[in-house]
Design an enzyme around this catalytic site. Structure first.
Site, PDB file in Angstrom:
ATOM      1  N   GLN A   1      20.586 -49.364 -45.393  1.00  0.00           N
ATOM      2  CA  GLN A   1      19.174 -49.688 -45.228  1.00  0.00           C
ATOM      3  C   GLN A   1      18.375 -49.126 -46.403  1.00  0.00           C
ATOM      4  OE1 GLN A   1      16.807 -46.903 -43.051  1.00  0.00           O
ATOM      5  NE2 GLN A   1      16.250 -48.448 -41.559  1.00  0.00           N
ATOM      6  N   GLY A   2      17.700 -49.982 -47.156  1.00  0.00           N
ATOM      7  CA  GLY A   2      16.900 -49.511 -48.286  1.00  0.00           C
ATOM      8  C   GLY A   2      15.430 -49.474 -47.937  1.00  0.00           C
ATOM      9  N   TYR A   3      15.006 -48.411 -47.307  1.00  0.00           N
ATOM     10  CA  TYR A   3      13.599 -48.295 -46.889  1.00  0.00           C
ATOM     11  C   TYR A   3      12.887 -47.205 -47.696  1.00  0.00           C
ATOM     12  CZ  TYR A   3      13.840 -51.312 -42.713  1.00  0.00           C
ATOM     13  OH  TYR A   3      13.946 -52.367 -41.845  1.00  0.00           O
ATOM     14  N   SER A   4      13.227 -45.929 -47.429  1.00  0.00           N
ATOM     15  CA  SER A   4      12.481 -44.820 -48.026  1.00  0.00           C
ATOM     16  C   SER A   4      12.660 -44.787 -49.541  1.00  0.00           C
ATOM     17  CB  SER A   4      12.972 -43.496 -47.454  1.00  0.00           C
ATOM     18  OG  SER A   4      12.696 -43.421 -46.085  1.00  0.00           O
TER      19      SER A   4
ATOM     20  N   SER B   1      21.645 -44.010 -46.102  1.00  0.00           N
ATOM     21  CA  SER B   1      22.902 -43.647 -45.436  1.00  0.00           C
ATOM     22  C   SER B   1      23.962 -44.670 -45.794  1.00  0.00           C
ATOM     23  CB  SER B   1      22.741 -43.664 -43.914  1.00  0.00           C
ATOM     24  OG  SER B   1      21.616 -42.959 -43.532  1.00  0.00           O
TER      25      SER B   1
ATOM     26  N   GLU C   1      15.709 -48.988 -34.277  1.00  0.00           N
ATOM     27  CA  GLU C   1      16.283 -47.709 -34.668  1.00  0.00           C
ATOM     28  C   GLU C   1      15.829 -46.608 -33.724  1.00  0.00           C
ATOM     29  OE1 GLU C   1      17.282 -45.300 -38.583  1.00  0.00           O
ATOM     30  OE2 GLU C   1      15.139 -45.669 -38.449  1.00  0.00           O
TER      31      GLU C   1
END
Lengths: 403, 375
Positions: free
Chosen positions: A132-135, A167, A250
């Site tokens: 997951q590429g969020y922050s 992660s 989530e």
């Protein structure tokens, strides 16, 4: 209030028990949780077990047949029966990775037909691992301020920027990623949700060593990464809305009372089997007081989950009672880990690499990992803002920045 | 599985909430708390019309024949409104004692009068619930009681008192009986009578079908009701804190917009939410899963007692200086929560009992067996 199974659910519970009895010899040692603690490629055994669960309708059961699922009618009570029956006999349940638990529901809700057909089946069968590429380094709790850019170039976007806390990026084949596609639009309106392969040229992954000693996170750098426009999920500029539906999944995933119950049961065993000067540690009234306090909290969460399941099965919208789960669940788990460490005394500082007492060593790891979960997925402080603003209708902080 | 309130249960909740909203004002609470009587008789009569004293009493004896689950729903509304009525004693523990330990004749004599609200029965079960302090202890011979029953609930204004002796036998004593003296105890909660009872050769009625388990079950019913009441009081304190924070302005903005204030409110809300589920389950288990209920009740009360203390102080703090004054009246709920915490077993006691019940023998043994061992 009626906690007995209806006839349909009674039969279903029997079916689940029969399945477990017939197939449990194929169940792997590793659980979804052990992969979360230390991300690594799934073993064949784990993947085969997952495939079996999906095929028989015991994992991701509502995913439609057209997308490789079992196609069950949504029935949250049946999902709860599956979770409880697997948990009772300590057989690993379906995997909950970011791909399975977050991307799949998001694609089902927002994806194009082609995206659904291409990605859902291999994801739920654990053939494709997602990150997951969020922050971003400068966009944590204030996620919508993210700056990774995707500039239009013909039929493609060119992505530049970086992500952090990613992660499993080092083992993932695919990423779902938030990028800014409309630089002139407002803070929340300029974001798009993209999915693309991690072996796309221009992606560099640097593992981020964490306090647990396991590099479960990564920094991911994008330098002129070319991704087709068809990789957008939910339409250009809609990424914030799409991401929020994913974050809701989530938050649900991070609060699972059975995980707390599992810790509680292990601690109960420790209190009875660990001895000091020949007497069980459970004779220590101070430790017992802490244990019973936590037992009440875990029972409270377990029952609370049943209440939420009933509300969801009746189609009630999510409310205050849902918003508190992430905050409480993570905190309770962390306190359970702390109690286990204290029960173990000097043994409590043991860590990985001591094979004879591998169970003891896990508590320090959990203690740190669960602190990570208190911070990750929306920090405890952000959770409190959400509870106050959405659950108690208290006003937001006045904004000091444009947006 | 259905974990929640049925249509009928929602109706019960609504009708009590509506009536209590209409009848219980801050002025009324203040009047009772500062007055000579600690029971709001007028309110008791109004609630009797809704069936309050007879909730658990069978229909043929004038009650509604409902279960403890419904009673817990009502208790939450009583706590929310800060009603001054003897619910846990007169409507719960006393009728349950008669139902489970009384003879047919005794049930026929007493239960209709309880259901009609004509008589109020207080309860002296503190020693059975949490052990004897400062010389308390009641002995019986030939249906005569001697000794001291401490911390009787709602007894000083009652017509009769349910008393347990040291062997967990249950008795009914009329408050005007010869040799029965009551000493009112001033407590933080002026709207809930607490008294010591001195017994000198007092003639009593023995409820002869009881047992130690039976007394424990009656006390557990009382524990659930007090817990549900404290939950309602806690919810009301949170509601008032949020409402106040949305009105009060400092630094040109409502204080509800400050994270320091929001986070306190969020913590209260988060702690309270699972308590509701725990209380519903404890009451459901009491009605349907008696073996499981014994542990869950201890967990529910001890946990709510802690959450209640946290909410009571935090909601007061959110009100700033106004919370400390009498003007807001917030302290009435604060005191009710504090009062309930100490009744029928304080949290440390209940946790020790829960530990012992689960086979942790090194922890303190339950009150009843401790009393027996001390003799």
């Amino acid at each position: 209030m009626d906690l007995t199974d209806r006839a349909e659910h009674k039969i279903f519970r029997e079916e689940v028990r029969d399945f477990i009895a017939a197939y449990r010899h194929l169940a792997p040692e590793d659980t979804a949780h052990s992969y979360r603690l230390m991300p690594r490629p799934y073993s064949d055994e784990v993947r085969n077990w997952q495939k079996l669960l999906v095929e028989k309708g015991y994992a991701n059961r509502t995913v439609p047949k057209a997308y490789g699922g079992f196609g069950a009618e949504p029935d949250i009570l049946k999902s709860k029966i599956i979770a409880d029956e697997f948990f009772k006999v300590n057989v690993p349940q379906g995997l909950y990775s970011q791909g399975i638990s977050m991307l799949v529901p998001t694609l089902l809700e927002h994806g194009t037909e082609e995206q659904k057909r291409k990605w859902i089946a291999p994801t739920v069968r654990a053939d494709v691992f997602w990150c997951q590429g969020y922050s971003e380094p400068n966009s944590g709790s204030d996620l919508a301020s993210l700056q990774t850019s995707a500039i239009e170039d013909g039929d493609d976007f060119i992505i530049n920027g970086s992500k952090i806390w990613t992660s499993s990026a080092h083992v993932a084949q695919m990423i779902f990623c938030l990028v800014r596609t409309e630089p002139e639009a407002g803070k929340y309106d300029g974001i798009s949700y993209l999915i693309f392969p991690m072996d796309t040229p221009g992606i560099e992954i640097r593992p981020l060593q964490t306090m647990t000693g396991h590099p479960s996170f990564n920094e991911v750098f994008f330098t002129d990464v070319r991704v087709p426009k068809a990789a957008v999920v939910g339409g250009r500029g809609n990424g914030w809305k799409v991401a929020n539906s994913t974050l809701a999944h989530e938050r649900g995933m991070l609060s699972n009372a059975n995980l707390s119950l599992e810790r509680l049961q292990k601690i109960e065993k420790l209190l009875k089997t660990e001895t000091i000067d020949g007497a069980p540690v459970g004779e220590n009234a101070a430790l017992m007081d802490r244990y019973i306090r936590l037992q009440a909290r875990v029972q409270g969460m377990r029952l609370h989950e049943m209440r939420l399941i009933t509300a969801a099965s009746m189609g009630k919208p999510r409310g205050l009672e849902d918003l508190v789960c992430k905050l409480l669940g993570c905190e309770i788990n962390h306190q359970l880990d702390a109690l286990a460490i204290d029960i173990l005394g000097e043994i409590g500082v043991l860590y990985d690499g001591i094979p004879s007492i591998d169970l003891d060593g896990v508590w320090q790891q959990l203690y740190m990992y669960d602190l990570g979960l208190i911070i990750g997925g929306g920090t405890a402080q952000i959770q409190k803002n959400i509870i106050a603003e959405r659950g108690l209708d208290m006003p937001r902080e006045p904004k000091t920045t444009k947006g | 599985m259905f974990f929640g309130l049925s249509e009928e249960q929602l109706l019960i909740q609504d009708s009590f909430r509506g009536t209590l909203d209409r009848l219980v004002s801050l002025d009324r609470i203040r009047e009772i708390s500062n007055g000579n009587s600690s029971i709001d008789r007028a309110l008791w009569r109004e609630l009797t019309a809704l069936g309050l004293p007879g909730l658990l009493i069978d229909e043929e004896q004038g009650g509604s024949g409902l279960q403890l689950f419904e009673a817990a729903i009502v208790a939450t509304e009583l706590g929310r409104s800060m009603a001054s009525v003897p619910f846990a004693s007169a409507a719960i523990m006393a009728p349950l004692a008669l139902k489970h330990a009384g003879s047919d004749t005794q049930q026929k004599e007493w239960l209709p009068k309880i259901a009609s609200g004509d008589i109020i029965i207080g309860t002296a079960l503190a020693q059975a619930a949490s052990g004897a302090r400062r010389g308390a202890g009641v002995t019986a011979s030939n249906n005569r009681l001697n000794g001291k029953a401490s911390f009787a609930l709602d007894a000083s204004e009652a017509d009769a008192i349910l008393i347990a002796d040291e062997d967990s036998n249950l008795y009914l004593a009329r408050t005007d009986a010869k040799g029965l003296e009551q000493k009112n105890l001033p407590t933080i909660d002026g709207a809930r009578p607490l008294s010591d009872i001195i017994l000198t050769d007092v003639d009593v009625e023995h409820l002869g079908n009881g047992s130690k388990d039976c007394v424990e079950d009656i006390i557990n019913a009382g524990r659930i009701i007090l817990t549900a009441e404290s939950f309602g009081a806690g919810e009301e304190m949170l509601r008032r804190a949020v409402a106040y924070a949305k009105e009060r302005k400092q630094f040109d903005r409502v204080i509800a917009s400050f994270q320091a204030v929001k986070h306190l409110c969020a913590e209260m809300a988060a702690e309270l939410q699972p308590c509701q589920s725990l209380i519903w389950y404890a009451a459901y288990a009491y009605d349907n899963l008696p073996e499981e209920a014994r542990l869950v009740v201890l967990l529910a009360k001890s946990h709510m007692d802690e959450v209640g203390r946290f909410v009571a102080r935090t909601a007061t703090e959110v009100h700033g200086g106004m919370g400390y004054t009498d003007l807001m009246g917030l302290h009435f709920w604060f005191k009710r929560i504090g009062f309930n915490r100490a009744q029928l077993g304080s949290p440390e006691k209940l946790r020790a009992m829960a530990a012992a019940m689960q086979g942790f023998t090194g922890a303190i043994t339950p009150a009843s067996s401790q009393t027996a061992a001390a003799r």
